[in-house]
Design a protein around this motif. Structure first.
Motif, short mmCIF file in Angstrom:
data_model
loop_
_atom_site.label_atom_id
_atom_site.label_comp_id
_atom_site.label_asym_id
_atom_site.label_seq_id
_atom_site.Cartn_x
_atom_site.Cartn_y
_atom_site.Cartn_z
N THR A 1 0.84 -1.20 0.00
CA THR A 1 0.00 0.00 0.00
C THR A 1 0.88 1.25 0.00
O THR A 1 0.58 2.21 -0.72
CB THR A 1 -0.94 -0.01 1.23
OG1 THR A 1 -1.74 -1.18 1.18
CG2 THR A 1 -1.82 1.22 1.26
N ARG A 2 1.94 1.23 0.76
CA ARG A 2 2.84 2.40 0.80
C ARG A 2 3.41 2.68 -0.58
O ARG A 2 3.50 3.83 -1.01
CB ARG A 2 3.96 2.20 1.82
CG ARG A 2 4.87 3.42 1.89
CD ARG A 2 5.82 3.39 3.04
NE ARG A 2 6.74 2.27 2.96
CZ ARG A 2 7.46 1.83 3.98
NH1 ARG A 2 7.36 2.39 5.16
NH2 ARG A 2 8.28 0.82 3.83
N ARG B 1 2.06 1.81 -3.55
CA ARG B 1 0.98 2.26 -4.42
C ARG B 1 0.59 3.71 -4.12
O ARG B 1 0.40 4.52 -5.03
CB ARG B 1 -0.23 1.35 -4.29
CG ARG B 1 0.02 -0.05 -4.82
CD ARG B 1 -1.24 -0.91 -4.93
NE ARG B 1 -2.23 -0.71 -3.90
CZ ARG B 1 -2.27 -1.38 -2.74
NH1 ARG B 1 -1.36 -2.30 -2.48
NH2 ARG B 1 -3.23 -1.14 -1.86
N TYR B 2 0.48 4.04 -2.84
CA TYR B 2 0.09 5.40 -2.47
C TYR B 2 1.20 6.40 -2.76
O TYR B 2 0.93 7.55 -3.11
CB TYR B 2 -0.30 5.46 -0.99
CG TYR B 2 -1.66 4.86 -0.69
CD1 TYR B 2 -2.42 4.22 -1.66
CD2 TYR B 2 -2.18 4.92 0.60
CE1 TYR B 2 -3.67 3.68 -1.36
CE2 TYR B 2 -3.42 4.39 0.90
CZ TYR B 2 -4.16 3.76 -0.07
OH TYR B 2 -5.39 3.24 0.22
N SER B 3 2.45 5.98 -2.62
CA SER B 3 3.57 6.86 -2.97
C SER B 3 3.51 7.22 -4.45
O SER B 3 3.70 8.38 -4.82
CB SER B 3 4.91 6.18 -2.66
OG SER B 3 5.07 6.00 -1.29
N ARG C 1 0.85 7.18 -6.38
CA ARG C 1 -0.31 8.06 -6.61
C ARG C 1 -0.03 9.49 -6.16
O ARG C 1 -0.39 10.45 -6.84
CB ARG C 1 -1.54 7.50 -5.89
CG ARG C 1 -2.12 6.30 -6.62
CD ARG C 1 -3.27 5.65 -5.90
NE ARG C 1 -4.30 6.57 -5.49
CZ ARG C 1 -5.25 6.25 -4.61
NH1 ARG C 1 -5.30 5.05 -4.07
NH2 ARG C 1 -6.17 7.14 -4.27
N SER D 1 -4.50 14.61 -0.49
CA SER D 1 -5.35 13.68 0.24
C SER D 1 -6.78 13.71 -0.30
O SER D 1 -7.37 12.65 -0.56
CB SER D 1 -5.34 14.03 1.73
OG SER D 1 -6.30 13.29 2.43
N GLN E 1 -6.81 12.31 -4.03
CA GLN E 1 -6.45 10.90 -4.16
C GLN E 1 -7.24 9.99 -3.22
O GLN E 1 -7.12 8.76 -3.30
CB GLN E 1 -4.95 10.71 -3.92
CG GLN E 1 -4.07 11.38 -4.95
CD GLN E 1 -4.32 10.84 -6.34
OE1 GLN E 1 -4.45 9.64 -6.54
NE2 GLN E 1 -4.41 11.75 -7.30
N ILE F 1 -6.75 9.50 -0.08
CA ILE F 1 -5.79 8.84 0.81
C ILE F 1 -5.71 9.71 2.06
O ILE F 1 -5.62 10.94 1.95
CB ILE F 1 -4.38 8.75 0.17
CG1 ILE F 1 -4.42 7.98 -1.15
CG2 ILE F 1 -3.39 8.12 1.14
CD1 ILE F 1 -3.12 8.05 -1.94
N TYR G 1 -1.69 9.12 6.41
CA TYR G 1 -0.92 8.13 5.66
C TYR G 1 0.10 8.83 4.76
O TYR G 1 1.25 8.40 4.66
CB TYR G 1 -1.84 7.22 4.82
CG TYR G 1 -1.19 5.90 4.49
CD1 TYR G 1 -1.50 4.76 5.20
CD2 TYR G 1 -0.23 5.81 3.49
CE1 TYR G 1 -0.88 3.55 4.91
CE2 TYR G 1 0.39 4.61 3.20
CZ TYR G 1 0.07 3.49 3.91
OH TYR G 1 0.70 2.30 3.62
N LEU G 2 -0.31 9.91 4.12
CA LEU G 2 0.62 10.66 3.28
C LEU G 2 1.78 11.21 4.11
O LEU G 2 2.91 11.23 3.64
CB LEU G 2 -0.11 11.80 2.56
CG LEU G 2 -1.11 11.38 1.49
CD1 LEU G 2 -1.83 12.61 0.93
CD2 LEU G 2 -0.45 10.59 0.38
#
Length: 143
Positions: free
Chosen positions: A5-6, A8-10, A12, A32, A35, A37, A41-42
């Motif tokens: 997840t880290r 994938r989110y990075s 994005r 945030s 996206q 997210i 988390y960001l």
């Protein structure tokens, strides 16, 4: 190999910053919201990307984040490697030199090294610019 997840989110987050590259510093709240997210988390992702000089931070009233360089010069490999720590398909490849006592005789190690090379070559050839201009569909990798 599985991207967390880290990772994938990075990716994005970095794509979002590439899409807004000419807008100056972008607040995490804006990323945030766009996206979907969580800002928390960001905030956990930012240190990895900053440490590897992929982001520039600006504190204060007009603060936020922006890419450290042009989106055409930042690859998917750099982002995922920063977030994941390693793109090695097996843990025994995490050390150089390989510390596994069986590595000299391991008949499967060349298979994993080949996979690693393919992954890196593929991700090295996709920039943030490629993604935001939708050029990724043109990327295939032939062995």
């Amino acid at each position: 190999m599985k991207i967390s997840t880290r990772g994938r989110y990075s990716l994005r987050m970095m794509i979002d910053l590439a899409q807004h590259y000419n807008d100056g510093f972008i607040a995490l709240k804006d990323i945030s919201d766009r996206q979907e997210i969580s800002k928390k988390y960001l905030e956990q992702i930012v240190p990895f990307l900053s440490r590897d000089n992929l982001l520039i931070a600006n504190k204060g009233h007009l603060g936020g984040y922006k890419l450290s360089r042009n989106p055409a010069l930042i690859t998917v490999r750099e982002i995922l490697q920063s977030a994941e720590g390693s793109l090695n398909p097996v843990s025994c490849m995490d050390n150089d030199p390989n510390l596994c006592e069986k590595c000299a005789d391991c008949i499967t190690l060349p298979i994993y090294k080949g996979l690693y090379d393919v992954i890196n070559q593929y991700f090295d050839n996709i920039s943030l610019e490629d993604i935001i201009t939708k050029q990724v569909s043109n990327f295939t990798y032939n062995i």
